[in-house]
Design a protein around this motif. Structure first.
Motif, PDB file in Angstrom:
ATOM      1  N   VAL A  67     -41.312 -40.771  14.043  1.00 52.54           N
ATOM      2  CA  VAL A  67     -41.000 -39.357  13.849  1.00 52.54           C
ATOM      3  C   VAL A  67     -39.522 -39.235  13.485  1.00 52.54           C
ATOM      4  O   VAL A  67     -38.659 -39.782  14.179  1.00 52.54           O
ATOM      5  CB  VAL A  67     -41.301 -38.527  15.113  1.00 52.54           C
ATOM      6  CG1 VAL A  67     -40.885 -37.067  14.902  1.00 52.54           C
ATOM      7  CG2 VAL A  67     -42.779 -38.623  15.482  1.00 52.54           C
ATOM      8  N   ILE A  68     -39.225 -38.563  12.384  1.00 54.38           N
ATOM      9  CA  ILE A  68     -37.839 -38.236  12.016  1.00 54.38           C
ATOM     10  C   ILE A  68     -37.713 -36.722  12.094  1.00 54.38           C
ATOM     11  O   ILE A  68     -38.314 -36.000  11.296  1.00 54.38           O
ATOM     12  CB  ILE A  68     -37.471 -38.731  10.606  1.00 54.38           C
ATOM     13  CG1 ILE A  68     -37.687 -40.248  10.481  1.00 54.38           C
ATOM     14  CG2 ILE A  68     -36.023 -38.373  10.293  1.00 54.38           C
ATOM     15  CD1 ILE A  68     -37.369 -40.803   9.105  1.00 54.38           C
ATOM     16  N   ASN A  69     -36.954 -36.250  13.057  1.00 48.72           N
ATOM     17  CA  ASN A  69     -36.873 -34.806  13.292  1.00 48.72           C
ATOM     18  C   ASN A  69     -35.794 -34.157  12.437  1.00 48.72           C
ATOM     19  O   ASN A  69     -34.599 -34.269  12.708  1.00 48.72           O
ATOM     20  CB  ASN A  69     -36.590 -34.520  14.765  1.00 48.72           C
ATOM     21  CG  ASN A  69     -36.524 -33.026  15.043  1.00 48.72           C
ATOM     22  OD1 ASN A  69     -37.160 -32.239  14.330  1.00 48.72           O
ATOM     23  ND2 ASN A  69     -35.777 -32.632  16.044  1.00 48.72           N
ATOM     24  N   ALA A  70     -36.240 -33.461  11.391  1.00 54.26           N
ATOM     25  CA  ALA A  70     -35.328 -32.706  10.533  1.00 54.26           C
ATOM     26  C   ALA A  70     -35.401 -31.212  10.813  1.00 54.26           C
ATOM     27  O   ALA A  70     -34.790 -30.412  10.094  1.00 54.26           O
ATOM     28  CB  ALA A  70     -35.663 -32.968   9.062  1.00 54.26           C
ATOM     29  N   ALA A  71     -36.146 -30.820  11.838  1.00 54.78           N
ATOM     30  CA  ALA A  71     -36.268 -29.403  12.179  1.00 54.78           C
ATOM     31  C   ALA A  71     -35.019 -28.946  12.921  1.00 54.78           C
ATOM     32  O   ALA A  71     -34.589 -29.595  13.879  1.00 54.78           O
ATOM     33  CB  ALA A  71     -37.500 -29.170  13.047  1.00 54.78           C
ATOM     34  N   ALA A  72     -34.443 -27.850  12.490  1.00 58.01           N
ATOM     35  CA  ALA A  72     -33.239 -27.335  13.148  1.00 58.01           C
ATOM     36  C   ALA A  72     -33.025 -25.878  12.775  1.00 58.01           C
ATOM     37  O   ALA A  72     -33.385 -25.452  11.684  1.00 58.01           O
ATOM     38  CB  ALA A  72     -32.010 -28.160  12.755  1.00 58.01           C
ATOM     39  N   TYR A  73     -32.437 -25.159  13.697  1.00 64.00           N
ATOM     40  CA  TYR A  73     -31.921 -23.817  13.416  1.00 64.00           C
ATOM     41  C   TYR A  73     -30.487 -24.032  12.949  1.00 64.00           C
ATOM     42  O   TYR A  73     -29.603 -24.350  13.749  1.00 64.00           O
ATOM     43  CB  TYR A  73     -31.965 -22.970  14.688  1.00 64.00           C
ATOM     44  CG  TYR A  73     -31.575 -21.517  14.494  1.00 64.00           C
ATOM     45  CD1 TYR A  73     -32.518 -20.503  14.628  1.00 64.00           C
ATOM     46  CD2 TYR A  73     -30.263 -21.146  14.202  1.00 64.00           C
ATOM     47  CE1 TYR A  73     -32.154 -19.161  14.470  1.00 64.00           C
ATOM     48  CE2 TYR A  73     -29.895 -19.826  14.034  1.00 64.00           C
ATOM     49  CZ  TYR A  73     -30.838 -18.835  14.171  1.00 64.00           C
ATOM     50  OH  TYR A  73     -30.482 -17.516  14.009  1.00 64.00           O
ATOM     51  N   THR A  74     -30.237 -23.880  11.661  1.00 68.15           N
ATOM     52  CA  THR A  74     -28.945 -24.243  11.081  1.00 68.15           C
ATOM     53  C   THR A  74     -28.111 -23.045  10.618  1.00 68.15           C
ATOM     54  O   THR A  74     -27.044 -23.245  10.030  1.00 68.15           O
ATOM     55  CB  THR A  74     -29.139 -25.194   9.884  1.00 68.15           C
ATOM     56  OG1 THR A  74     -29.969 -24.549   8.903  1.00 68.15           O
ATOM     57  CG2 THR A  74     -29.786 -26.498  10.330  1.00 68.15           C
ATOM     58  N   ALA A  75     -28.574 -21.831  10.871  1.00 64.88           N
ATOM     59  CA  ALA A  75     -27.803 -20.640  10.493  1.00 64.88           C
ATOM     60  C   ALA A  75     -26.674 -20.468  11.508  1.00 64.88           C
ATOM     61  O   ALA A  75     -26.825 -19.792  12.532  1.00 64.88           O
ATOM     62  CB  ALA A  75     -28.703 -19.416  10.454  1.00 64.88           C
ATOM     63  N   VAL A  76     -25.541 -21.093  11.223  1.00 63.84           N
ATOM     64  CA  VAL A  76     -24.465 -21.212  12.203  1.00 63.84           C
ATOM     65  C   VAL A  76     -23.964 -19.851  12.675  1.00 63.84           C
ATOM     66  O   VAL A  76     -23.781 -19.632  13.879  1.00 63.84           O
ATOM     67  CB  VAL A  76     -23.311 -22.041  11.615  1.00 63.84           C
ATOM     68  CG1 VAL A  76     -22.141 -22.111  12.593  1.00 63.84           C
ATOM     69  CG2 VAL A  76     -23.790 -23.447  11.269  1.00 63.84           C
ATOM     70  N   ASP A  77     -23.734 -18.939  11.757  1.00 66.22           N
ATOM     71  CA  ASP A  77     -23.241 -17.612  12.156  1.00 66.22           C
ATOM     72  C   ASP A  77     -24.311 -16.803  12.872  1.00 66.22           C
ATOM     73  O   ASP A  77     -24.041 -16.166  13.895  1.00 66.22           O
ATOM     74  CB  ASP A  77     -22.740 -16.852  10.927  1.00 66.22           C
ATOM     75  CG  ASP A  77     -21.442 -17.415  10.378  1.00 66.22           C
ATOM     76  OD1 ASP A  77     -20.633 -17.927  11.173  1.00 66.22           O
ATOM     77  OD2 ASP A  77     -21.234 -17.342   9.151  1.00 66.22           O
TER      78      ASP A  77
END
Length: 305
Positions: A67-77
């Motif tokens: 499993v390579i986890n590329a899921a992320a909440y990346t909206a920094v602001d």
């Protein structure tokens, strides 16, 4: 090398799509890259079912599941005011994946970020350098690292920075759009980091996944993977204009103080490649060389408005 079966949560993003392409085309392996609507990592039941069924199908096909986890909440602001959702994805989602991987005995490569550091260093950050995030995004990603490393899974954390690619929104695509809309653009020159092409990052992660499939346990638990070298956002923007065939002098420099954001950006985000190389992974090429190839391969997508 073993043929891989790779599950990529977050598979519709700029990194996830590159991972899927490499496993499918270059490795002749099995890949399943669901987006967030197909697999919400914040849903523990869905994660368990997805990892269990994928690992079972892989072994039935005599493939090595990873499993390579590329899921992320990346909206920094946005994360500054959307803390619960950021934590659901970046922290609890990572924990759910790690637990499911432990049960299914599938190695996990978890992607993290330079934002776990304070950004006040003067030399490249080593993996064991003290952390100290200033943003909700950075804190939730650091908590996700801890969840992965404290789990029973055979897991690696790979931090990266300043990622761009053909899919989704990113700095390169923003600069390409602004070049077509404005006579000049202003970009901060007092934030330093290492731009990283998603294509190169994905190749490095798949190489690490190969290692994970062969080993019974991780060597170094945390690694850094970025294109090599360092630059400022200002110089990065000038390089993008050059690749677009535009005059880089149309890019003007400004300070972070002139460009306030809801979430403070790290002033220094350079990650050391030493551990990555010592682990036996292929050194990453210079960021400028990678940017040039990105435009050769994906210029149409990078220019798209």
């Amino acid at each position: 090398m073993p043929r891989l079966a790779v599950l990529v949560p977050g598979g519709r993003g700029q990194l996830g799509r590159e991972l899927a392409r490499i496993v499918d085309a270059d490795r002749n392996g099995l890949v399943h890259a669901p987006g967030s609507t197909e697999l919400d990592v914040a849903d523990p039941g869905a994660v368990t079912d997805a990892v269990d069924s994928f690992a079972e199908a892989a072994r039935d096909a005599r493939l090595q599941p990873v499993v390579i986890n590329a899921a992320a909440y990346t909206a920094v602001d946005a994360a500054e005011s959307d803390r619960d959702r950021a934590a659901e994805v970046n922290t609890r989602g990572a924990a759910h994946l790690a637990e499911a991987c432990a049960v299914s005995d599938a190695p996990l490569v978890h992607v993290s970020t330079d934002y776990v550091f304070a950004g006040d260093a003067r030399e490249p950050y080593e993996p064991d350098h003290p952390t100290g995030p200033y943003t909700v995004y950075g804190r939730t990603k650091l908590d996700g690292e801890h969840a992965v490393l404290d789990s029973r899974a055979r897991a690696w954390v790979v931090r990266t920075s300043w990622v761009y690619g053909a899919q989704g929104g990113n700095f390169v695509k923003t600069m390409a759009r602004l070049e077509s809309e404005r006579e000049t653009v202003s970009v901060v020159d007092d934030q330093i980091g290492s731009p990283t092409w998603a294509g190169d990052l994905a190749r490095g992660l798949v190489e690490l996944a190969d290692r994970a499939a062969r080993e019974q346990g991780p060597g170094r638990r945390i690694l850094h993977c970025t294109n090599s070298g360092r630059t400022s956002w200002f110089e990065f923007a000038r390089a993008v204009f050059t690749e677009l065939g535009a005059d880089p002098d149309r890019v003007h420099s400004c300070s972070t103080a002139e460009f306030p954001r809801p979430a403070p950006r790290p002033a220094f985000s350079v990650l050391s490649e030493r551990a990555w190389i010592e682990e036996g992974c292929t050194p990453m090429r210079p960021w400028r060389e990678a940017l040039a190839e990105a435009f050769v391969r994906d210029g149409g997508a990078l220019r798209a408005r």
